[in-house]
Design an enzyme around this catalytic site. Structure first.
Site, PDB file in Angstrom:
ATOM      1  N   ARG A  93       7.951  -0.086  11.388  1.00  0.00           N
ATOM      2  CA  ARG A  93       7.365   0.527   9.978  1.00  0.00           C
ATOM      3  C   ARG A  93       8.318   0.837   8.868  1.00  0.00           C
ATOM      4  O   ARG A  93       9.303   1.599   9.233  1.00  0.00           O
ATOM      5  CB  ARG A  93       6.244   1.421  10.128  1.00  0.00           C
ATOM      6  CG  ARG A  93       5.441   1.711   8.835  1.00  0.00           C
ATOM      7  CD  ARG A  93       4.454   2.809   8.665  1.00  0.00           C
ATOM      8  NE  ARG A  93       3.632   3.086   7.705  1.00  0.00           N
ATOM      9  CZ  ARG A  93       3.193   4.190   7.233  1.00  0.00           C
ATOM     10  NH1 ARG A  93       3.228   5.185   7.962  1.00  0.00           N
ATOM     11  NH2 ARG A  93       2.473   4.134   5.981  1.00  0.00           N
ATOM     12  N   HIS A  94       8.088   0.321   7.781  1.00  0.00           N
ATOM     13  CA  HIS A  94       9.008   0.612   6.710  1.00  0.00           C
ATOM     14  C   HIS A  94       8.883   2.087   6.205  1.00  0.00           C
ATOM     15  O   HIS A  94       8.060   3.049   6.681  1.00  0.00           O
ATOM     16  CB  HIS A  94       8.330  -0.215   5.238  1.00  0.00           C
ATOM     17  CG  HIS A  94       6.901   0.490   5.023  1.00  0.00           C
ATOM     18  ND1 HIS A  94       6.843   1.612   4.355  1.00  0.00           N
ATOM     19  CD2 HIS A  94       5.867  -0.138   5.135  1.00  0.00           C
ATOM     20  CE1 HIS A  94       5.345   1.645   3.865  1.00  0.00           C
ATOM     21  NE2 HIS A  94       4.836   0.642   4.605  1.00  0.00           N
ATOM     22  N   GLU A 138       0.900  -5.782   4.997  1.00  0.00           N
ATOM     23  CA  GLU A 138       0.205  -4.857   5.394  1.00  0.00           C
ATOM     24  C   GLU A 138      -1.558  -5.421   5.258  1.00  0.00           C
ATOM     25  O   GLU A 138      -1.668  -6.459   4.668  1.00  0.00           O
ATOM     26  CB  GLU A 138       0.112  -3.813   4.431  1.00  0.00           C
ATOM     27  CG  GLU A 138      -0.977  -2.638   4.664  1.00  0.00           C
ATOM     28  CD  GLU A 138      -0.794  -1.916   5.972  1.00  0.00           C
ATOM     29  OE1 GLU A 138      -1.226  -2.709   6.858  1.00  0.00           O
ATOM     30  OE2 GLU A 138      -0.379  -0.766   6.035  1.00  0.00           O
TER      31      GLU A 138
END
Length: 216
Positions: free
Chosen positions: A10-11, A84
């Protein structure tokens, strides 16, 4: 052929994360803390020597991916299917703002149901597109190679659920994942489902690379 290991990353943090705003597909960059998180995690992940890095085309994911790519001297390719989940009319709003404007849909969402009438993607739709992108990226790699996918929290959760053979719309067995944390899928030795979850929501403290390296 397929990669034997898929790491889903995940970022890092954004200002929307920090202020509790629902991001969805709003294209917002990493904040200073998010950049630091990516810089801390990247050397740990670089030890795995990934064969390929594929990111969502949203800037927060691509920035996170670049932190790793610069260390391992690799390119970052992008796939829109790794974006997303779209939350439609709710994007950019805080939970109190959403509850005030859509009390019934907000209650349904909190209960694990789909929030009807707000133009949001279903979890099933997200899991399907995410899974397709991951499998396409993994297809050209060998069994001993590692694929790194850089994406988003809700997309990763729904994608894992789909890839381990569950319906993201009804099965809630996967928890969320923190900023700049990662999960690991490995091939399941010819059994069903084809992938198994071997690590979930693994992270690194900015000052503690050694501990995280032992966790991976």
């Amino acid at each position: 052929m397929s990669a034997g290991t898929i790491l889903l990353w995940r970022h890092g943090q954004t200002d929307y994360n920090a202020t509790g705003r629902l991001q969805g597909q709003v294209d917002i960059a990493l904040n200073e803390r998010g950049q630091a998180q990516a810089a801390a995690a990247a050397p740990v992940l670089a030890q795995l020597r990934p064969a390929r890095i594929v990111a969502s085309d949203l800037v927060r994911a691509h920035e996170t991916a670049r932190a790793l790519a610069e260390i391992v001297e690799a390119d970052v390719s992008t796939d829109v299917r790794l974006r997303e989940r779209s939350f439609g009319d709710w994007e950019g709003l805080t939970h109190p703002e959403i509850e005030a404007g859509w009390p019934d849909a907000f209650a349904a969402w909190n209960a694990g149901d789909h929030p009807a009438g707000v133009n949001a993607e279903t979890r099933r739709e997200v899991g399907h597109r995410f899974g397709e992108a991951v499998l396409a990226a993994a297809e050209s790699l060998g069994a001993h190679e590692i694929l790194v996918i850089v994406s988003h929290g809700a997309a990763i959760s729904a994608g894992i659920t789909a890839l381990i053979g569950q319906d993201p719309e009804v099965w809630r067995g996967i928890t969320g994942i923190g900023n700049c944390h990662w999960s690991v899928l490995r091939t399941n030795d010819g059994q069903r489902p084809s992938w198994r979850l071997s690590a979930h929501n693994v992270g690194v403290r900015e000052a503690d690379f050694a501990v995280a390296a032992r966790i991976v």
